[in-house]
Design a protein around this motif. Structure first.
Motif, PDB file in Angstrom:
ATOM      1  N   GLU A  77       0.861  -1.184   0.064  1.00 36.02           N
ATOM      2  CA  GLU A  77      -0.076  -0.151  -0.085  1.00 36.02           C
ATOM      3  C   GLU A  77       0.866   1.220  -0.041  1.00 36.02           C
ATOM      4  OE1 GLU A  77      -3.067   2.549   2.920  1.00 36.02           O
ATOM      5  OE2 GLU A  77      -2.971   0.216   2.990  1.00 36.02           O
ATOM      6  N   CYS A  78       1.779   1.353   0.838  1.00 37.19           N
ATOM      7  CA  CYS A  78       2.695   2.322   0.923  1.00 37.19           C
ATOM      8  C   CYS A  78       3.666   2.552  -0.380  1.00 37.19           C
ATOM      9  CB  CYS A  78       3.697   2.466   2.246  1.00 37.19           C
ATOM     10  SG  CYS A  78       2.683   2.743   3.705  1.00 37.19           S
ATOM     11  N   LYS A  81       1.650   4.531  -2.976  1.00 37.24           N
ATOM     12  CA  LYS A  81       1.318   5.664  -2.558  1.00 37.24           C
ATOM     13  C   LYS A  81       2.809   6.483  -2.860  1.00 37.24           C
ATOM     14  CE  LYS A  81      -1.957   5.176   0.604  1.00 37.24           C
ATOM     15  NZ  LYS A  81      -2.521   5.306   2.261  1.00 37.24           N
TER      16      LYS A  81
END
Length: 248
Positions: A77-78, A81
């Motif tokens: 997820e990170c 981003k």
């Protein structure tokens, strides 16, 4: 519990480069000074936790759950981003700004690299370079990456493993040889002379206990004079038995 983001370098008002340990925690982020002589006591483990992501240049956002990960320094997820993820994977090469291509001697090896013009010599210091020379400047990110690829040969690599960065060459002869072979008449900078730390000493290690006082820091390696410990991004710092992280 804290995970390592990086050894973060900063130039002081007198022009000398000093460093601190930048850490991710469940609550956000922490910074711990690594001044020469400062006491330290911690253990680098093989466990990993996500270090968050960069939403904008110069900014850092924490991982929402400080997730446990199996490899690397970011959870999926990170990583998705992070504005630099595409650049690292080679999918996005059109970053704004002026870029430079450099050669750096680290130990007895020479690497080629790309960085923003204003980040020289910070980039050399972060990588633990002994000597550096800027060979191209004023390029777009695409142009710089193309030049970097052109200079990647058997003699010049793009990456040097941390365990090969612990030696301290007496002179930049290897770098000067490559500069001369390629027709570059450019100044060579003694990178380690820019920092407040003496030459690195100690047996290299990627995990285990590091206690005593900070003797030296080179790039992303911290030494107490006996052990030269790699501060690998994503790895967890554990509290040694009967001792806490507040002791350094």
């Amino acid at each position: 519990m804290k995970s390592i983001i990086k050894v973060q370098w900063k130039q002081d008002s007198e022009g000398e480069w000093k460093t601190q340990l930048f850490l991710a925690t469940e609550e956000g982020f922490e910074k711990r000074g690594l001044e020469p002589g400062r006491g330290l006591s911690y253990e680098v483990s093989n466990e990993r936790r996500c270090t968050g992501y960069a939403p904008k240049p110069g900014e850092r956002a924490p991982c929402p759950e400080f997730r446990k990960i199996q490899k690397g320094s970011q959870c999926p997820e990170c990583r998705g981003k992070d504005i630099y993820s595409g650049y690292v994977r080679g999918e996005q090469n059109d970053l704004d700004g002026e870029f430079s291509v450099y050669l750096a001697q680290i130990g007895e090896e020479v690497k080629v690299g790309v960085t923003r013009k204003e980040k020289i010599p910070r980039r050399w210091i972060e990588q633990g370079a002994d000597y550096g020379a800027e060979i191209f400047s004023g390029l777009t990110s695409n142009e710089a990456l193309e030049k970097e690829e052109d200079f990647t040969t058997g003699k010049i690599t793009q990456r040097i493993r941390k365990e090969r960065k612990t030696s301290d060459p007496r002179n930049p002869s290897r770098l000067q040889e490559i500069l001369e072979e390629n027709g570059f008449d450019t100044a060579v900078m003694d990178v380690q002379e820019l920092t407040v730390y003496p030459h690195l000493k100690g047996d290299f290690s990627r995990k285990g206990l590091l206690e005593g006082e900070v003797q030296s820091v080179k790039g992303q390696i911290v030494s107490n004079g006996r052990v030269a410990m790699a501060m690998t991004s994503g790895k967890v710092l554990k509290q040694p038995s009967q001792k806490g992280l507040n002791s350094f």
